[in-house]
Design a protein around this motif. Sequence first.
Motif, PDB file in Angstrom:
ATOM      1  N   PRO A 179       8.114   2.677 -21.982  1.00  0.00           N
ATOM      2  CA  PRO A 179       8.967   3.611 -21.236  1.00  0.00           C
ATOM      3  C   PRO A 179      10.393   3.090 -21.029  1.00  0.00           C
ATOM      4  O   PRO A 179      11.337   3.893 -20.985  1.00  0.00           O
ATOM      5  CB  PRO A 179       8.235   3.767 -19.895  1.00  0.00           C
ATOM      6  N   LEU A 180      10.566   1.780 -20.903  1.00  0.00           N
ATOM      7  CA  LEU A 180      11.908   1.222 -20.716  1.00  0.00           C
ATOM      8  C   LEU A 180      12.758   1.438 -21.964  1.00  0.00           C
ATOM      9  O   LEU A 180      13.929   1.829 -21.869  1.00  0.00           O
ATOM     10  CB  LEU A 180      11.804  -0.271 -20.385  1.00  0.00           C
ATOM     11  N   PHE A 181      12.173   1.180 -23.134  1.00  0.00           N
ATOM     12  CA  PHE A 181      12.893   1.422 -24.383  1.00  0.00           C
ATOM     13  C   PHE A 181      13.203   2.909 -24.537  1.00  0.00           C
ATOM     14  O   PHE A 181      14.321   3.295 -24.920  1.00  0.00           O
ATOM     15  CB  PHE A 181      12.061   0.942 -25.572  1.00  0.00           C
ATOM     16  N   ALA A 182      12.221   3.755 -24.275  1.00  0.00           N
ATOM     17  CA  ALA A 182      12.409   5.194 -24.435  1.00  0.00           C
ATOM     18  C   ALA A 182      13.498   5.720 -23.506  1.00  0.00           C
ATOM     19  O   ALA A 182      14.351   6.516 -23.919  1.00  0.00           O
ATOM     20  CB  ALA A 182      11.091   5.918 -24.172  1.00  0.00           C
ATOM     21  N   TRP A 183      13.478   5.272 -22.263  1.00  0.00           N
ATOM     22  CA  TRP A 183      14.492   5.709 -21.294  1.00  0.00           C
ATOM     23  C   TRP A 183      15.884   5.256 -21.717  1.00  0.00           C
ATOM     24  O   TRP A 183      16.843   6.032 -21.674  1.00  0.00           O
ATOM     25  CB  TRP A 183      14.139   5.152 -19.919  1.00  0.00           C
ATOM     26  N   ALA A 184      15.998   3.995 -22.144  1.00  0.00           N
ATOM     27  CA  ALA A 184      17.313   3.473 -22.544  1.00  0.00           C
ATOM     28  C   ALA A 184      17.862   4.209 -23.765  1.00  0.00           C
ATOM     29  O   ALA A 184      19.039   4.592 -23.789  1.00  0.00           O
ATOM     30  CB  ALA A 184      17.194   1.976 -22.842  1.00  0.00           C
ATOM     31  N   ALA A 185      17.033   4.424 -24.770  1.00  0.00           N
ATOM     32  CA  ALA A 185      17.485   5.108 -25.983  1.00  0.00           C
ATOM     33  C   ALA A 185      17.857   6.558 -25.687  1.00  0.00           C
ATOM     34  O   ALA A 185      18.860   7.079 -26.193  1.00  0.00           O
ATOM     35  CB  ALA A 185      16.410   5.047 -27.056  1.00  0.00           C
ATOM     36  N   GLU A 186      17.042   7.225 -24.871  1.00  0.00           N
ATOM     37  CA  GLU A 186      17.308   8.628 -24.538  1.00  0.00           C
ATOM     38  C   GLU A 186      18.637   8.766 -23.803  1.00  0.00           C
ATOM     39  O   GLU A 186      19.408   9.705 -24.054  1.00  0.00           O
ATOM     40  CB  GLU A 186      16.150   9.165 -23.687  1.00  0.00           C
ATOM     41  N   LYS A 206       9.336  12.510 -24.961  1.00  0.00           N
ATOM     42  CA  LYS A 206       7.989  12.288 -25.468  1.00  0.00           C
ATOM     43  C   LYS A 206       8.018  11.661 -26.855  1.00  0.00           C
ATOM     44  O   LYS A 206       7.214  10.767 -27.162  1.00  0.00           O
ATOM     45  CB  LYS A 206       7.224  13.613 -25.504  1.00  0.00           C
ATOM     46  N   LYS A 207       8.956  12.110 -27.699  1.00  0.00           N
ATOM     47  CA  LYS A 207       9.067  11.549 -29.048  1.00  0.00           C
ATOM     48  C   LYS A 207       9.561  10.108 -29.001  1.00  0.00           C
ATOM     49  O   LYS A 207       9.102   9.265 -29.773  1.00  0.00           O
ATOM     50  CB  LYS A 207       9.998  12.413 -29.891  1.00  0.00           C
ATOM     51  N   TRP A 208      10.487   9.837 -28.084  1.00  0.00           N
ATOM     52  CA  TRP A 208      10.943   8.456 -27.930  1.00  0.00           C
ATOM     53  C   TRP A 208       9.764   7.563 -27.521  1.00  0.00           C
ATOM     54  O   TRP A 208       9.616   6.445 -28.025  1.00  0.00           O
ATOM     55  CB  TRP A 208      12.032   8.365 -26.861  1.00  0.00           C
ATOM     56  N   LEU A 209       8.951   8.044 -26.601  1.00  0.00           N
ATOM     57  CA  LEU A 209       7.793   7.271 -26.138  1.00  0.00           C
ATOM     58  C   LEU A 209       6.813   6.999 -27.275  1.00  0.00           C
ATOM     59  O   LEU A 209       6.318   5.869 -27.433  1.00  0.00           O
ATOM     60  CB  LEU A 209       7.080   8.011 -25.009  1.00  0.00           C
ATOM     61  N   LEU A 210       6.541   8.014 -28.071  1.00  0.00           N
ATOM     62  CA  LEU A 210       5.620   7.846 -29.193  1.00  0.00           C
ATOM     63  C   LEU A 210       6.185   6.870 -30.218  1.00  0.00           C
ATOM     64  O   LEU A 210       5.448   6.040 -30.776  1.00  0.00           O
ATOM     65  CB  LEU A 210       5.342   9.200 -29.850  1.00  0.00           C
ATOM     66  N   PHE A 211       7.477   6.957 -30.464  1.00  0.00           N
ATOM     67  CA  PHE A 211       8.105   6.059 -31.445  1.00  0.00           C
ATOM     68  C   PHE A 211       8.030   4.608 -30.992  1.00  0.00           C
ATOM     69  O   PHE A 211       7.510   3.747 -31.706  1.00  0.00           O
ATOM     70  CB  PHE A 211       9.552   6.465 -31.679  1.00  0.00           C
ATOM     71  N   PHE A 212       8.549   4.325 -29.800  1.00  0.00           N
ATOM     72  CA  PHE A 212       8.587   2.932 -29.346  1.00  0.00           C
ATOM     73  C   PHE A 212       7.180   2.391 -29.100  1.00  0.00           C
ATOM     74  O   PHE A 212       6.892   1.223 -29.402  1.00  0.00           O
ATOM     75  CB  PHE A 212       9.442   2.811 -28.086  1.00  0.00           C
ATOM     76  N   GLY A 213       6.301   3.228 -28.566  1.00  0.00           N
ATOM     77  CA  GLY A 213       4.925   2.782 -28.379  1.00  0.00           C
ATOM     78  C   GLY A 213       4.270   2.430 -29.698  1.00  0.00           C
ATOM     79  O   GLY A 213       3.569   1.423 -29.818  1.00  0.00           O
ATOM     80  N   GLY A 214       4.512   3.257 -30.730  1.00  0.00           N
ATOM     81  CA  GLY A 214       3.944   2.994 -32.049  1.00  0.00           C
ATOM     82  C   GLY A 214       4.497   1.739 -32.684  1.00  0.00           C
ATOM     83  O   GLY A 214       3.748   0.929 -33.253  1.00  0.00           O
ATOM     84  N   VAL A 215       5.806   1.545 -32.584  1.00  0.00           N
ATOM     85  CA  VAL A 215       6.440   0.368 -33.201  1.00  0.00           C
ATOM     86  C   VAL A 215       5.952  -0.919 -32.550  1.00  0.00           C
ATOM     87  O   VAL A 215       5.617  -1.891 -33.238  1.00  0.00           O
ATOM     88  CB  VAL A 215       7.978   0.470 -33.112  1.00  0.00           C
ATOM     89  N   ILE A 216       5.902  -0.942 -31.223  1.00  0.00           N
ATOM     90  CA  ILE A 216       5.467  -2.155 -30.517  1.00  0.00           C
ATOM     91  C   ILE A 216       3.984  -2.420 -30.765  1.00  0.00           C
ATOM     92  O   ILE A 216       3.567  -3.570 -30.970  1.00  0.00           O
ATOM     93  CB  ILE A 216       5.768  -2.028 -29.015  1.00  0.00           C
TER      94      ILE A 216
END
Length: 336
Positions: free
Chosen positions: A71-78, A89-99
């Motif tokens: 969520p920290l990565f997703a919030w910062a990128a958004e 939601k897409k940011w969350l799925l992306f960063f969660g998947g990559v990590i």
Amino acid sequence: MDSLTHIALGACMGEAFAGKTLGKKAMLWGALAQSIPDIDFVSSFWLDTTSALLAHRGFTHSLLFCALITPLFAWAAERLHRPHDIRLKKWLLFFGGVIFIHIFIDAFNNYGVGWFEPFNHRRISFNAIYVADPFFSIWPAIACGALIGIRKSNNRRKKWWQAGLGLGALYLVYCLFNKSIINRNVKDILQRQHIHYTQYFTTPAPLQNWLWFVVAGDGKGYYVGYRSVFDSKKEMSLQYFSRNDSLLQPYLQQENLQQLIRFSQQFYTVEKRNDTLLFNDLRFGQVIGWQNPKEKFAFHYFLQYPAENKLVVQRGRFQGWTSQTVEALIKRIKGN
């Protein structure tokens, strides 16, 4: 896997996710997210060697860490890339998947990953690929290099990230296939040679996936040897190493020894070399065991001299390597 491989993989994933929207900034986000679990390297600046061994690929490679940092990565990128058409939601799925891909791939080699920290200290190890395998790393590396050089508007960018990720994934599947062949053949051979064992593992020898290091034994000692996927003989030459854990009696109350035993997942031997007592973690193999079956183990910890153990995981990994060593490795890979 090594840091450069993670960076290249993350860059390809970033391009796949938002290359058309963010350009090469998407690659940067992917590389950063794919690298974040390895932030645990900073622990080595204040922890002693054995504590750092357990901290590495511990909590920062857990499912809980993945859930907290995403969520920290997703919030910062958004926030940084507004205005855009990418939902949170897409940011969350992306960063969660990559990590998650980072901590998943790291479990393919022999170090072990603490997926369930801090609730359970069990380490997950598939023992299917060497920690630095150029035959895996080359595909995302080439793709990443191409993506850096190609313009955002070039239609070939999609083919490059697909090749980098797709060929890397296929190689991992190939590694699992090789492991299944090795395990099936080795277990048949051990039974044929009347070798009883309660502990067993196989892991690739350095820098490739065709020659495998084999360990089988019990609480008293271990048989170790090498098996190539191209071997045709229905037998193996094995070297026996006694566990010698009785030598540990004077040190059983020391925390560093208990941490070493936990880290080794019980695959260890003890030996006295000159006036020094060595703790060997067998999971990391021998230095050049395919050339000398009695060769020392790559991971050896000096129990009486803790200050001399700044580097233990790959201590002497390539010590003694010559052109003849490489030729012997290639010859052994070709099989017997």
